[in-house]
Design a protein around this motif. Structure first.
Motif, PDB file in Angstrom:
ATOM      1  N   SER A 138       0.829  -1.210   0.000  1.00 26.37           N
ATOM      2  CA  SER A 138       0.000   0.000   0.000  1.00 26.37           C
ATOM      3  C   SER A 138       0.861   1.257   0.000  1.00 26.37           C
ATOM      4  CB  SER A 138      -0.931  -0.005   1.212  1.00 26.37           C
ATOM      5  OG  SER A 138      -1.827  -1.093   1.150  1.00 26.37           O
ATOM      6  N   TYR A 139       1.948   1.237   0.772  1.00 23.78           N
ATOM      7  CA  TYR A 139       2.827   2.411   0.785  1.00 23.78           C
ATOM      8  C   TYR A 139       3.460   2.630  -0.583  1.00 23.78           C
ATOM      9  CZ  TYR A 139       6.810   5.433   1.303  1.00 23.78           C
ATOM     10  OH  TYR A 139       7.709   6.455   1.092  1.00 23.78           O
ATOM     11  N   VAL A 140       4.044   1.578  -1.149  1.00 24.33           N
ATOM     12  CA  VAL A 140       4.755   1.716  -2.422  1.00 24.33           C
ATOM     13  C   VAL A 140       3.794   2.160  -3.527  1.00 24.33           C
ATOM     14  CG1 VAL A 140       6.103   0.541  -4.194  1.00 24.33           C
ATOM     15  CG2 VAL A 140       6.492   0.012  -1.782  1.00 24.33           C
TER      16      VAL A 140
ATOM     17  N   GLU B 105      12.433   7.997   2.908  1.00 26.28           N
ATOM     18  CA  GLU B 105      12.092   8.438   4.259  1.00 26.28           C
ATOM     19  C   GLU B 105      10.786   7.790   4.713  1.00 26.28           C
ATOM     20  OE1 GLU B 105      11.226  12.625   6.560  1.00 26.28           O
ATOM     21  OE2 GLU B 105      13.147  12.249   5.592  1.00 26.28           O
ATOM     22  N   GLY B 106       9.784   7.788   3.819  1.00 27.83           N
ATOM     23  CA  GLY B 106       8.526   7.138   4.164  1.00 27.83           C
ATOM     24  C   GLY B 106       8.689   5.640   4.314  1.00 27.83           C
ATOM     25  N   LEU B 107       9.529   5.056   3.479  1.00 22.36           N
ATOM     26  CA  LEU B 107       9.752   3.611   3.544  1.00 22.36           C
ATOM     27  C   LEU B 107      10.376   3.212   4.873  1.00 22.36           C
ATOM     28  CD1 LEU B 107       9.572   0.935   2.020  1.00 22.36           C
ATOM     29  CD2 LEU B 107      11.843   1.410   1.055  1.00 22.36           C
ATOM     30  N   GLU B 108      11.247   4.050   5.412  1.00 24.01           N
ATOM     31  CA  GLU B 108      11.838   3.754   6.720  1.00 24.01           C
ATOM     32  C   GLU B 108      10.774   3.721   7.807  1.00 24.01           C
ATOM     33  OE1 GLU B 108      15.006   2.867   7.815  1.00 24.01           O
ATOM     34  OE2 GLU B 108      15.052   2.409   5.671  1.00 24.01           O
ATOM     35  N   ARG B 109       9.751   4.580   7.675  1.00 24.82           N
ATOM     36  CA  ARG B 109       8.657   4.566   8.656  1.00 24.82           C
ATOM     37  C   ARG B 109       7.886   3.245   8.555  1.00 24.82           C
ATOM     38  NH1 ARG B 109      11.499   8.100   9.344  1.00 24.82           N
ATOM     39  NH2 ARG B 109      11.110  10.303   9.754  1.00 24.82           N
ATOM     40  N   VAL B 110       7.699   2.768   7.326  1.00 26.93           N
ATOM     41  CA  VAL B 110       7.017   1.484   7.127  1.00 26.93           C
ATOM     42  C   VAL B 110       7.844   0.362   7.742  1.00 26.93           C
ATOM     43  CG1 VAL B 110       6.214  -0.175   5.399  1.00 26.93           C
ATOM     44  CG2 VAL B 110       5.817   2.274   5.053  1.00 26.93           C
ATOM     45  N   MET B 111       9.163   0.409   7.523  1.00 26.77           N
ATOM     46  CA  MET B 111      10.038  -0.623   8.077  1.00 26.77           C
ATOM     47  C   MET B 111       9.999  -0.614   9.606  1.00 26.77           C
ATOM     48  SD  MET B 111      11.186  -2.214   5.525  1.00 26.77           S
ATOM     49  CE  MET B 111      11.237  -1.950   3.754  1.00 26.77           C
TER      50      MET B 111
END
Length: 267
Positions: free
Chosen positions: A182-184, A248-254
């Motif tokens: 969903s994020y990607v 940056e957003g992906l790090e939040r998902v991780m």
């Protein structure tokens, strides 16, 4: 044979009537065999294949958008009659499903080794975003139902395998997969949206923000939107380049995934 309301039924080995259900997925329908002797012959008897039709559709959609990839246009591209193609791909949605699965095969994880789940999921996310940017029509027509094509399932298998050894329930695995996807896809859809808007209006995101500044100042000065005003004054992420914003957003998902995993799970 048919039942009393005209629905098709089959008679099983026990002699009992069994309803014949029409497949809802193109993958459940066997492909028509291509007669090798006529594969390249001209005229109405020429045979085609799903892969041939799908490749033509992707070429057209990449260049002109998904709506341009009509059966008539594809038929002209490969030298077939428009109605002939429906013998191989019965419905428009079937074609879109074939196209999505075909481009999913461009994601490549073979032979790659990763230091942990975070590194592996980052690679998956980066490749999927790149796929959507390469084929922007993906952002405009994704079916609601799952796609069970070979490339999509291979991608699913690899992503879920990242969590092997963590002993997670299936529903939690599904949740983690959905969170990442969903994020990607949301980020890529926004990128494609801006790119398409800039293509048609010649106004990209930075120019849009510049031209919107006077109105933004009016909104702030009104005092009616304090949280929106704070966003405008304090945001840093919105001014980053797309790659930096994505990571940056992906790090939040991780970080969210890390919180979901057992405390002893290495990243």
């Amino acid at each position: 044979m048919k039942d009393e309301v005209g629905e098709p039924v089959d008679v099983g080995q026990t002699g009992e009537a069994v309803e014949v259900v029409e497949p809802v997925s193109i993958w459940a329908r066997p492909e028509r065999p291509v007669r090798a002797s006529r594969r390249s012959s001209p005229g109405p008897n020429r045979s085609f294949s799903r892969s041939q039709i799908t490749a033509a559709a992707i070429r057209i959609a990449d260049a002109e958008g998904l709506e341009a990839a009509s059966m008539r246009r594809i038929a002209a591209d490969i030298g077939a009659g428009a109605m002939t193609l429906y013998r191989y791909v019965p419905h428009r949605e079937d074609l879109v499903e074939l196209m999505i699965d075909e481009v999913a095969g461009e994601m490549d994880f073979d032979g790659k080794s990763f230091g942990g789940w975070r590194e592996a999921l980052t690679e998956i996310a980066v490749q999927r975003r790149a796929l959507w940017l390469k084929h922007p029509w993906l952002a405009t027509r994704m079916p609601g139902h799952p796609i069970w094509g070979p490339n999509t399932l291979r991608q699913l298998e690899f992503t879920l395998s990242v969590f092997d050894g963590h002993d997670l329930p299936v529903d939690e695995l599904t949740g983690l997969y959905t969170l990442l996807s969903s994020y990607v896809e949301g980020f890529a859809r926004d990128e494609v949206g801006w790119d398409q808007e800039a293509l048609h209006t010649h106004v990209d995101m930075r120019e849009w923000m510049r031209r919107s500044a006077p109105y933004a100042r009016e909104l702030v000065a009104s005092g009616r939107y304090p949280r929106f005003s704070r966003m405008l004054h304090e945001t840093v992420t919105a001014h980053l380049e797309p790659d930096a914003r994505f990571h940056e957003g992906l790090e939040r998902v991780m970080d969210a995934i890390q919180a979901w995993l057992p405390e002893s799970a290495p990243s």
